[in-house]
Enzyme design. Structure first.
Site, PDB file in Angstrom:
ATOM      1  N   ASP A  54      72.948  67.708  92.780  1.00  0.00           N
ATOM      2  CA  ASP A  54      73.128  67.333  91.378  1.00  0.00           C
ATOM      3  C   ASP A  54      72.235  68.145  90.453  1.00  0.00           C
ATOM      4  OD1 ASP A  54      74.317  65.505  89.387  1.00  0.00           O
ATOM      5  OD2 ASP A  54      72.258  64.818  89.140  1.00  0.00           O
ATOM      6  N   ARG A  55      71.172  68.764  91.005  1.00  0.00           N
ATOM      7  CA  ARG A  55      70.254  69.551  90.178  1.00  0.00           C
ATOM      8  C   ARG A  55      70.851  70.905  89.800  1.00  0.00           C
ATOM      9  NH1 ARG A  55      66.857  66.056  87.915  1.00  0.00           N
ATOM     10  NH2 ARG A  55      65.992  64.640  89.471  1.00  0.00           N
TER      11      ARG A  55
ATOM     12  N   LEU B  22      75.160  61.883  83.070  1.00  0.00           N
ATOM     13  CA  LEU B  22      75.667  62.663  81.942  1.00  0.00           C
ATOM     14  C   LEU B  22      75.428  64.157  82.106  1.00  0.00           C
ATOM     15  CD1 LEU B  22      74.514  60.374  78.992  1.00  0.00           C
ATOM     16  CD2 LEU B  22      76.807  60.581  79.945  1.00  0.00           C
ATOM     17  N   ARG B  23      74.913  64.565  83.249  1.00  0.00           N
ATOM     18  CA  ARG B  23      74.670  65.999  83.443  1.00  0.00           C
ATOM     19  C   ARG B  23      75.966  66.793  83.371  1.00  0.00           C
ATOM     20  NH1 ARG B  23      70.608  64.634  87.579  1.00  0.00           N
ATOM     21  NH2 ARG B  23      68.542  65.052  86.719  1.00  0.00           N
ATOM     22  N   GLY B  24      77.049  66.224  83.872  1.00  0.00           N
ATOM     23  CA  GLY B  24      78.323  66.927  83.840  1.00  0.00           C
ATOM     24  C   GLY B  24      78.772  67.231  82.419  1.00  0.00           C
TER      25      GLY B  24
END
Length: 426
Positions: free
Chosen positions: A283-284, A364-366
């Site tokens: 995910d990073r 919300l990174r996407g």
């Protein structure tokens, strides 16, 4: 060969997408205002003596004085000789195919806040070669001369503790231009080598914090590349997670604590046959690129011939691609300069978030990465406004590794993301 980058074909050099072109591009370079190094420029920080020092004025609350030094001919010759003695790097423009991987790397160079790239694919598909070839295209940045953390003289958040104290005391800083650093993290590296270590004996006898910076310090404001990242030891993965999340690296030894900035673009490559990454680390990575083995026979022959030319005479091969390399450098510099002015309509932002919500993307990174990547692509194409086509190009790379899936399944190919995109954007 059909390109996967759509309208960006007209922007990048012909050899970037075509296997049929064998001569370097003769097109003129765009007019881009960039800061330049002296003739003895070097990619590393250890050749400061061969780099011209320029005075700048900080945009922040800290003021930086104007400092200038002359570079003599001896230092120029030393830097030139050192540069020529380095192991030759395969030109980025000479890499045939793998457009998805190359685009992801270029977008992260334009906007480092995208968060890096995870490249997964078959062995022998040029993953490591492509990443290491990025070195020639990296732009220059301003750093405090002699600082081991590549401190930014204008941004306090990117300053080491010592540099920040010097600025607060009103000391004049020497500012130098240097290439963005790319640091290779070997799989066998120890935690002390990665994080840095404290000289306990010197600390006890002299009463000073004798800190030896590690790879994370060297990678600050640069690129940290981990080949075969899925084989990295768990304790090193935890260190990378902590640094990537906070932007700082803290070393605790025998009651002594040292902290320094460690903000870097994390680039990893690996073979899915050797296992997937932990979800926390995956995910990073801002973007995910998949590469496959080239099946076209003529294209494979082209790749073999180009590699043979490089192995036979690396200098001559690199010189034949110099025009295209320079053109790519100018495009990257131009894109970085206009990136802040690129706009994206509110309607497109809402649709991006709707795609993420309907795909059940965690966090919300996407949303953030898709917006940033689309802006970087628009800047690369020389536009100041994001189009739906830009989003369609980057959204599979931004979301495919964030989808909820069965732990035993491999990462989605991106088809699900593409289908949802067209459903929402139609």
């Amino acid at each position: 060969m059909a390109s996967t980058l759509g309208t960006s074909i007209a922007l990048l050099p012909s050899r970037y997408f075509s296997s049929s072109s064998s001569s370097s591009s003769a097109s003129s370079k765009p007019s881009v205002h960039t800061l330049s190094l002296t003739s003895g420029q070097s990619y590393g920080r250890k050749f400061y003596g061969g780099i011209g020092i320029h005075g700048i004025k900080g945009r922040s609350q800290f003021s930086v004085s104007s400092v200038a030094t002359e570079v003599n001919s001896v230092e120029q010759n030393q830097s030139t000789a050192a540069k020529e003695s380095q192991r030759p790097v395969y030109p980025f423009a000479a890499i045939v195919g793998q457009d998805e991987m190359k685009l992801c790397l270029l977008l992260n160079v334009i906007d480092p806040k995208i968060g890096g790239v995870m490249i997964m694919g078959d062995r022998g598909t040029g993953k490591s070669t492509t990443v290491r070839s990025l070195v020639d295209l990296l732009p220059e940045i301003k750093v405090v001369a002699g600082d081991p953390y590549n401190s930014d003289p204008e941004d306090p958040e990117f300053m080491g503790v010592e540099v920040r104290e010097r600025v607060l005391q009103g000391e004049n800083l020497s500012v130098v231009l240097t290439k963005i650093n790319m640091v290779d993290l070997p799989l066998g590296a120890t935690e002390d080598r990665v994080c840095g270590t404290i000289d306990i004996e010197k600390a006890l006898t002299e009463g000073v914090k004798a800190f030896e910076p590690g790879l994370l310090a060297k990678a600050n404001r640069g690129i940290l590349y981990v080949d075969e990242v899925n084989l990295l030891d768990d304790h090193l993965v935890d260190v990378l997670l902590d640094s990537a999340a906070s932007g700082w690296n803290t070393v605790e030894r025998e009651g002594i604590s040292i902290s320094h900035p460690a903000r870097f673009i994390l680039i990893g490559s690996g073979n899915p046959e050797e296992g997937e990454l932990r979800p926390q680390l995956l995910d990073r990575f801002g973007m995910h690129a998949q590469v496959g083995t080239v099946r076209d026979a003529e294209l494979r022959v082209k790749i073999v011939e180009e590699r043979g030319r490089f192995d036979k005479n690396p200098k001559e091969f690199r010189d034949s691609y110099k025009a295209e390399q320079d053109k790519l450098q100018d495009q990257i510099s131009s894109a970085r300069s206009v990136l802040s002015s690129v706009q994206i309509d509110q309607d497109l932002k809402v649709k991006i978030s709707k795609v993420c919500a309907e795909l059940n993307v965690d966090g919300l990174r996407g949303d953030i990465v898709t917006n940033r990547a689309a802006k970087a692509l628009a800047a690369l194409k020389g536009r100041d406004k994001v189009s739906a086509e830009d989003i369609a190009t980057v959204i599979p790379n931004c979301l495919r590794h964030r989808l909820r899936k069965d732990p035993l399944e491999s990462i989605d190919s991106g088809l699900l993301v593409t289908e949802k995109f067209y459903e929402v954007f139609s």
